[in-house]
Design a protein around this motif. Structure first.
Motif, mmCIF file in Angstrom:
data_model
loop_
_atom_site.group_PDB
_atom_site.id
_atom_site.type_symbol
_atom_site.label_atom_id
_atom_site.label_comp_id
_atom_site.label_asym_id
_atom_site.label_seq_id
_atom_site.Cartn_x
_atom_site.Cartn_y
_atom_site.Cartn_z
ATOM 1 N N ALA A 135 16.251 -52.701 63.167
ATOM 2 C CA ALA A 135 17.413 -53.460 63.640
ATOM 3 C C ALA A 135 18.735 -52.709 63.439
ATOM 4 N N LEU A 136 18.698 -51.562 62.798
ATOM 5 C CA LEU A 136 19.938 -50.803 62.567
ATOM 6 C C LEU A 136 20.488 -50.309 63.905
ATOM 7 N N GLU A 137 21.758 -50.617 64.158
ATOM 8 C CA GLU A 137 22.309 -50.337 65.489
ATOM 9 C C GLU A 137 22.857 -48.929 65.672
ATOM 10 N N GLY A 138 23.039 -48.216 64.571
ATOM 11 C CA GLY A 138 23.616 -46.875 64.691
ATOM 12 C C GLY A 138 22.581 -45.765 64.786
ATOM 13 N N ILE A 139 21.298 -46.123 64.736
ATOM 14 C CA ILE A 139 20.249 -45.117 64.928
ATOM 15 C C ILE A 139 19.289 -45.592 66.006
ATOM 16 N N HIS A 140 18.578 -44.632 66.574
ATOM 17 C CA HIS A 140 17.488 -44.979 67.476
ATOM 18 C C HIS A 140 16.284 -44.127 67.094
ATOM 19 N N VAL A 141 15.185 -44.778 66.741
ATOM 20 C CA VAL A 141 13.992 -44.034 66.321
ATOM 21 C C VAL A 141 13.242 -43.544 67.559
ATOM 22 N N ASN A 142 13.098 -42.214 67.646
ATOM 23 C CA ASN A 142 12.456 -41.599 68.816
ATOM 24 C C ASN A 142 11.054 -41.079 68.548
ATOM 25 N N GLY A 143 10.577 -41.238 67.315
ATOM 26 C CA GLY A 143 9.229 -40.752 67.048
ATOM 27 C C GLY A 143 9.051 -40.307 65.616
ATOM 28 N N LEU A 144 8.074 -39.440 65.409
ATOM 29 C CA LEU A 144 7.678 -39.016 64.066
ATOM 30 C C LEU A 144 7.704 -37.498 63.927
ATOM 31 N N MET A 145 7.834 -37.050 62.694
ATOM 32 C CA MET A 145 7.813 -35.617 62.388
ATOM 33 C C MET A 145 6.990 -35.405 61.135
ATOM 34 N N THR A 146 6.343 -34.260 61.034
ATOM 35 C CA THR A 146 5.638 -33.951 59.786
ATOM 36 C C THR A 146 5.584 -32.453 59.501
ATOM 37 N N VAL A 147 5.508 -32.134 58.227
ATOM 38 C CA VAL A 147 5.240 -30.769 57.752
ATOM 39 C C VAL A 147 3.974 -30.861 56.911
ATOM 40 N N PRO A 148 2.858 -30.314 57.387
ATOM 41 C CA PRO A 148 1.618 -30.450 56.610
ATOM 42 C C PRO A 148 1.649 -29.562 55.368
ATOM 43 N N PRO A 149 0.784 -29.844 54.398
ATOM 44 C CA PRO A 149 0.731 -29.006 53.200
ATOM 45 C C PRO A 149 0.485 -27.543 53.557
ATOM 46 N N ILE A 150 1.191 -26.644 52.879
ATOM 47 C CA ILE A 150 1.097 -25.214 53.179
ATOM 48 C C ILE A 150 -0.316 -24.690 52.951
ATOM 49 N N SER A 151 -0.949 -25.237 51.925
ATOM 50 C CA SER A 151 -2.234 -24.689 51.506
ATOM 51 C C SER A 151 -3.404 -25.113 52.397
ATOM 52 N N THR A 152 -3.104 -26.017 53.333
ATOM 53 C CA THR A 152 -4.200 -26.556 54.138
ATOM 54 C C THR A 152 -4.986 -25.468 54.868
ATOM 55 N N LYS A 153 -6.299 -25.528 54.790
ATOM 56 C CA LYS A 153 -7.158 -24.574 55.488
ATOM 57 C C LYS A 153 -7.143 -24.849 56.984
ATOM 58 N N GLU A 154 -7.403 -23.785 57.743
ATOM 59 C CA GLU A 154 -7.469 -23.923 59.205
ATOM 60 C C GLU A 154 -8.282 -25.150 59.630
ATOM 61 N N SER A 155 -9.471 -25.265 59.030
ATOM 62 C CA SER A 155 -10.386 -26.317 59.451
ATOM 63 C C SER A 155 -9.846 -27.713 59.158
ATOM 64 N N GLU A 156 -8.986 -27.805 58.123
ATOM 65 C CA GLU A 156 -8.447 -29.119 57.753
ATOM 66 C C GLU A 156 -7.165 -29.436 58.505
#
Ligand SMILES: *Cc1c(COP(=O)(O)O)cnc(C)c1O
Length: 238
Positions: free
Chosen positions: A158-179
């Motif tokens: 309900a906040l009028e000064g922002i508009h949510v356009n989606g999501l962002m993520t930074v996965p863990p650095i150590s994650t293996k290719e397969s994961e």
């Protein structure tokens, strides 16, 4: 006439490789070759090199730190370029950044969302934001926990000064290719689930995931925007 920095050959080559691999990943995933947006991450990169990338057709840039960005901004040729803040934002820096970027990708708390909304309204603007999700559940990392996402969206929609356009993520650095793909896939599922809820003032349009080491995997799992730094500008000196 103002002279432009000569586009550096390595930069041109790197950009063409990234664009080509992005297009191939899109096609492999059954999407249009240009379905995914390339955001060039320009942290630690000089204004001159950023301008060379802009001259090569880069249309989106992302910076991590408010101070660094504001220090370089006036030297950049930013006509028609979308600027994103992608790094953790402290509430005490909100006043400095609102109005200076086109999107803040790193909103992860009610408090931060409220601060951005309040300052935006004071300035007569609405700031587009993404919600950063700590998909790997790492202790020390910014981002909202996946199981807190829904509550956060409900608390801020309900906040009028922002508009949510989606999501962002930074996965863990150590994650293996397969994961990595499993992690990106989990993120895509969160994106789709929350898109289906159709909360007012929330449009799940962008899923910002994928960096130099994993943007192909991220695209295969449904990313709409990749944030690529070192694969374009070379390794960062730290
Ligand atoms: C630095 C950074 C990137 C880009 O990282 P590279 O591995 O150089 O592509 C992307 N997203 C965020 C949030 C970053 O801090």
């Amino acid at each position: 006439m103002m002279e432009r920095a000569l586009p550096d050959k390595a930069l041109e080559y790197n950009l063409s490789v990234v664009r080509e691999r992005m297009a191939q990943a899109c096609v492999s995933g059954g999407r249009a070759p240009d379905a995914v947006t390339l955001l060039a991450v320009t942290k630690t990169v000089s204004a001159e090199r950023i301008n060379a990338a802009l001259a090569l057709g880069v249309t989106q840039i992302g910076e991590n730190r408010v101070q660094e960005y504001l220090g370089k901004k006036d030297a950049l040729q930013l006509d028609g370029v979308q600027k994103h803040l992608i790094g953790h934002l402290q509430t005490n820096k909100v006043r400095q950044i609102v109005g200076q970027v086109d999107m803040i990708q790193s909103v992860d708390s009610e408090r931060l969302a409220e601060a951005i909304s309040r300052v935006s309204l004071e300035r007569g603007i609405v700031t587009p934001v993404l919600i950063e999700v700590n998909i790997g559940g790492e202790e020390a990392k910014s981002g909202v926990a996946p199981d807190r996402l829904e509550a956060l969206l409900e608390n801020i929609h309900a906040l009028e000064g922002i508009h949510v356009n989606g999501l962002m993520t930074v996965p863990p650095i150590s994650t293996k290719e397969s994961e990595k793909r499993a992690i990106f896939s989990k993120m895509y599922q969160l994106f789709v689930d929350n898109r289906a809820k159709k909360l007012d003032n929330i449009d799940m349009l962008e899923l910002s995931m994928g960096m130099s080491g994993d943007y192909v995997e991220a695209i295969l799992e449904g990313s709409t925007l990749v944030r690529v730094g070192s694969a374009i500008f070379g390794a960062r000196q730290v």
